[in-house]
Design an enzyme around this catalytic site. Structure first.
Site, PDB file in Angstrom:
ATOM      1  N   ARG A 276     -31.545  -1.257  16.892  1.00  0.00           N
ATOM      2  CA  ARG A 276     -31.049  -2.388  16.088  1.00  0.00           C
ATOM      3  C   ARG A 276     -31.493  -3.659  16.796  1.00  0.00           C
ATOM      4  O   ARG A 276     -31.120  -3.904  17.944  1.00  0.00           O
ATOM      5  CB  ARG A 276     -29.517  -2.343  15.984  1.00  0.00           C
ATOM      6  CG  ARG A 276     -28.939  -3.655  15.483  1.00  0.00           C
ATOM      7  CD  ARG A 276     -27.490  -3.567  15.095  1.00  0.00           C
ATOM      8  NE  ARG A 276     -27.342  -2.828  13.866  1.00  0.00           N
ATOM      9  CZ  ARG A 276     -26.240  -2.845  13.099  1.00  0.00           C
ATOM     10  NH1 ARG A 276     -25.209  -3.588  13.458  1.00  0.00           N
ATOM     11  NH2 ARG A 276     -26.162  -2.150  11.994  1.00  0.00           N
TER      12      ARG A 276
ATOM     13  N   HIS B  41     -32.500  -2.629   6.320  1.00  0.00           N
ATOM     14  CA  HIS B  41     -31.422  -1.767   6.818  1.00  0.00           C
ATOM     15  C   HIS B  41     -31.513  -0.417   6.091  1.00  0.00           C
ATOM     16  O   HIS B  41     -30.653  -0.060   5.287  1.00  0.00           O
ATOM     17  CB  HIS B  41     -30.068  -2.452   6.551  1.00  0.00           C
ATOM     18  CG  HIS B  41     -28.944  -1.943   7.402  1.00  0.00           C
ATOM     19  ND1 HIS B  41     -29.087  -0.919   8.327  1.00  0.00           N
ATOM     20  CD2 HIS B  41     -27.628  -2.314   7.472  1.00  0.00           C
ATOM     21  CE1 HIS B  41     -27.926  -0.692   8.920  1.00  0.00           C
ATOM     22  NE2 HIS B  41     -27.029  -1.513   8.425  1.00  0.00           N
TER      23      HIS B  41
ATOM     24  N   GLN C 175     -28.522   2.230   6.112  1.00  0.00           N
ATOM     25  CA  GLN C 175     -27.400   1.835   5.271  1.00  0.00           C
ATOM     26  C   GLN C 175     -27.690   2.153   3.810  1.00  0.00           C
ATOM     27  O   GLN C 175     -26.822   2.651   3.086  1.00  0.00           O
ATOM     28  CB  GLN C 175     -27.135   0.327   5.424  1.00  0.00           C
ATOM     29  CG  GLN C 175     -26.032  -0.188   4.535  1.00  0.00           C
ATOM     30  CD  GLN C 175     -24.662   0.308   4.954  1.00  0.00           C
ATOM     31  OE1 GLN C 175     -24.255   0.121   6.089  1.00  0.00           O
ATOM     32  NE2 GLN C 175     -23.933   0.946   4.045  1.00  0.00           N
TER      33      GLN C 175
ATOM     34  N   ASP D 254     -23.165  -8.602   0.246  1.00  0.00           N
ATOM     35  CA  ASP D 254     -23.235  -8.611   1.708  1.00  0.00           C
ATOM     36  C   ASP D 254     -22.853 -10.029   2.154  1.00  0.00           C
ATOM     37  O   ASP D 254     -22.786 -10.953   1.333  1.00  0.00           O
ATOM     38  CB  ASP D 254     -24.664  -8.236   2.153  1.00  0.00           C
ATOM     39  CG  ASP D 254     -24.789  -8.052   3.665  1.00  0.00           C
ATOM     40  OD1 ASP D 254     -23.755  -7.909   4.345  1.00  0.00           O
ATOM     41  OD2 ASP D 254     -25.938  -8.057   4.160  1.00  0.00           O
TER      42      ASP D 254
ATOM     43  N   CYS E 156     -21.723  -3.036   2.631  1.00  0.00           N
ATOM     44  CA  CYS E 156     -22.109  -2.320   3.860  1.00  0.00           C
ATOM     45  C   CYS E 156     -21.110  -2.528   4.985  1.00  0.00           C
ATOM     46  O   CYS E 156     -21.058  -1.733   5.905  1.00  0.00           O
ATOM     47  CB  CYS E 156     -23.515  -2.731   4.285  1.00  0.00           C
ATOM     48  SG  CYS E 156     -23.672  -4.455   4.773  1.00  0.00           S
TER      49      CYS E 156
ATOM     50  N   ARG F 154     -22.597   6.918   6.192  1.00  0.00           N
ATOM     51  CA  ARG F 154     -23.563   6.575   7.242  1.00  0.00           C
ATOM     52  C   ARG F 154     -23.767   7.775   8.157  1.00  0.00           C
ATOM     53  O   ARG F 154     -24.889   8.082   8.561  1.00  0.00           O
ATOM     54  CB  ARG F 154     -23.060   5.376   8.072  1.00  0.00           C
ATOM     55  CG  ARG F 154     -22.958   4.057   7.328  1.00  0.00           C
ATOM     56  CD  ARG F 154     -24.304   3.517   6.924  1.00  0.00           C
ATOM     57  NE  ARG F 154     -25.203   3.324   8.064  1.00  0.00           N
ATOM     58  CZ  ARG F 154     -25.164   2.274   8.887  1.00  0.00           C
ATOM     59  NH1 ARG F 154     -24.322   1.284   8.684  1.00  0.00           N
ATOM     60  NH2 ARG F 154     -26.027   2.177   9.897  1.00  0.00           N
TER      61      ARG F 154
HETATM   62  N1  NVA Z   1     -26.772  -8.595   6.570  1.00  0.00           N
HETATM   63  C1  NVA Z   1     -25.859  -8.168   7.602  1.00  0.00           C
HETATM   64  C2  NVA Z   1     -25.672  -6.695   7.579  1.00  0.00           C
HETATM   65  C3  NVA Z   1     -24.754  -6.169   8.630  1.00  0.00           C
HETATM   66  C4  NVA Z   1     -24.618  -4.677   8.606  1.00  0.00           C
HETATM   67  C5  NVA Z   1     -26.387  -8.621   8.950  1.00  0.00           C
HETATM   68  O1  NVA Z   1     -27.595  -8.492   9.191  1.00  0.00           O
HETATM   69  O2  NVA Z   1     -25.605  -9.129   9.756  1.00  0.00           O
HETATM   70  N1   CP Z   2     -23.006  -1.740   8.025  1.00  0.00           N
HETATM   71  C1   CP Z   2     -23.313  -1.709   9.321  1.00  0.00           C
HETATM   72  O1   CP Z   2     -24.483  -1.513   9.709  1.00  0.00           O
HETATM   73  O2   CP Z   2     -22.263  -1.878  10.167  1.00  0.00           O
HETATM   74  P1   CP Z   2     -22.309  -2.171  11.722  1.00  0.00           P
HETATM   75  O3   CP Z   2     -22.903  -3.544  11.902  1.00  0.00           O
HETATM   76  O4   CP Z   2     -20.884  -2.089  12.172  1.00  0.00           O
HETATM   77  O5   CP Z   2     -23.173  -1.136  12.394  1.00  0.00           O
END
Ligand code: NVA
Ligand code: CP
Length: 307
Positions: free
Chosen positions: A102, A129, A132, A220, A260, A288
């Site tokens: 990540r 993502h 997800q 989101d 998500c 997930r």
């Molecule tokens: N769009 C959000 C998704 C988090 C799972 C982010 O990138 O923070």
């Molecule tokens: N939706 C998601 O990826 O959650 P986290 O940021 O908690 O991993």
């Protein structure tokens, strides 16, 4: 070598096969049927951003598959002090059997795959993502019994989630619409991907136009991780981009709502809608685990190469 760098790298057949395997693994896990398909294998998990779901689901998933998950925070890795990702890839390839990462730039994930010699799985970048969205598709199939012919509508930012949802929905026979402010549209090549699907793809600024007759509404956060400094500007730009009861009234009566998570109640979704659809949203979160176990098996056993 099979990776999951972004969803558009996978064919519709690979996506469906992974969803089928995810369903099977979920069934087996619920019925106490062991499936230690990755016995003795190690997954390195690099996190350069915070996570609850991704970290815990990969860690638990790898354990359920008989393997060993190794949590690697960039605060502790030399990557956090400037060691190039190219070198990290070549070193970790000699210790672990796959890497989940990540991070911010998609190019980091691509570089890991280019320089490493093990499968690389994208656990979220600024661009996409994919894990997800596989869980989202699995959840829709679970609640609706199919994907083909359904309409997904996304409300909000043209961000990592919207990019992967466009690819995931259109690749599996759904139509995709979104309401998105003009300054926050998805990148051009994702728009090009969508345009190949003709009138099954639509991005507009009017929320009700986008949500009309939707089977699934998704949203989101307005400001993603790494965009904290834009928070105020984004609050103004997205103020009306919310899933609420008024918007749901134009969708199908049995419309699902997905998020998500983490969610900001009162911003992109009202507390009322969130709680009314909590069963779907938390099944999505649970999925997930199952979807990513399927991804791990697909990549680490490279099932296609073995067939
Ligand atoms: N769009 C959000 C998704 C988090 C799972 C982010 O990138 O923070
Ligand atoms: N939706 C998601 O990826 O959650 P986290 O940021 O908690 O991993």
């Amino acid at each position: 070598m099979k990776h999951l760098l972004k969803l558009e790298d996978w064919s519709p057949e690979e996506i469906i096969r992974t969803l089928n395997l995810a369903d099977q693994l979920k069934y087996e896990q619920k019925h106490g049927i062991e499936h230690k398909l990755l016995q003795g294998k190690t997954l390195g998990m690099i996190f350069e951003k915070s996570s609850t779901r991704t970290r815990v689901s990969f860690e638990v998933g790898m354990t359920q598959l008989g393997g060993y998950p190794l949590f690697l925070s960039s605060n502790d890795l030399q990557i956090g002090r400037g060691e190039p990702v190219q070198d990290t890839a070549r070193v970790l390839s000699r210790f672990v059997d796959a890497i989940m990462i990540r991070t911010f730039a998609q190019s980091e994930v691509e570089a890991l795959a280019e320089y490493g010699s093990i499968p690389i799985i994208n656990g979220l970048t600024d661009y996409c993502h994919p894990c997800q969205v596989l869980a989202d598709l699995m959840t829709i199939r679970e609640f609706k019994g199919k994907l083909e012919g359904l309409k997904m509508c996304f409300i909000g930012d043209g961000n990592n989630m919207m990019n992967s949802l466009i690819v995931g929905a259109l690749s599996t026979g759904m139509s995709f619409s979104a309401a998105c402010p003009a300054d926050y549209m998805p990148p051009e090549h994702i728009m090009e991907f969508g345009k190949k699907y003709g009138d099954k793809f639509e991005i507009v600024s009017d929320l009700k136009q986008a949500a009309k007759d939707a089977d699934v509404l998704v949203t989101d956060v307005w400001a993603s991780m790494g965009q904290e400094e834009e928070k105020k500007i984004r609050e103004a730009a997205f103020a009306s981009y919310q899933i609420n009861d008024d918007l749901l009234s134009v969708a199908k009566d049995d419309c699902m709502v997905l998020h998500c998570l983490p969610a900001h109640r009162g911003e992109e979704i009202t507390a009322e809608v969130f709680e009314a659809h909590a069963a779907e949203i938390f099944e999505e979160a649970e999925n997930r685990l199952h979807a990513q176990k399927a991804v791990l098996v697909e990549c680490m056993l490279d099932r296609e190469a073995q067939e």
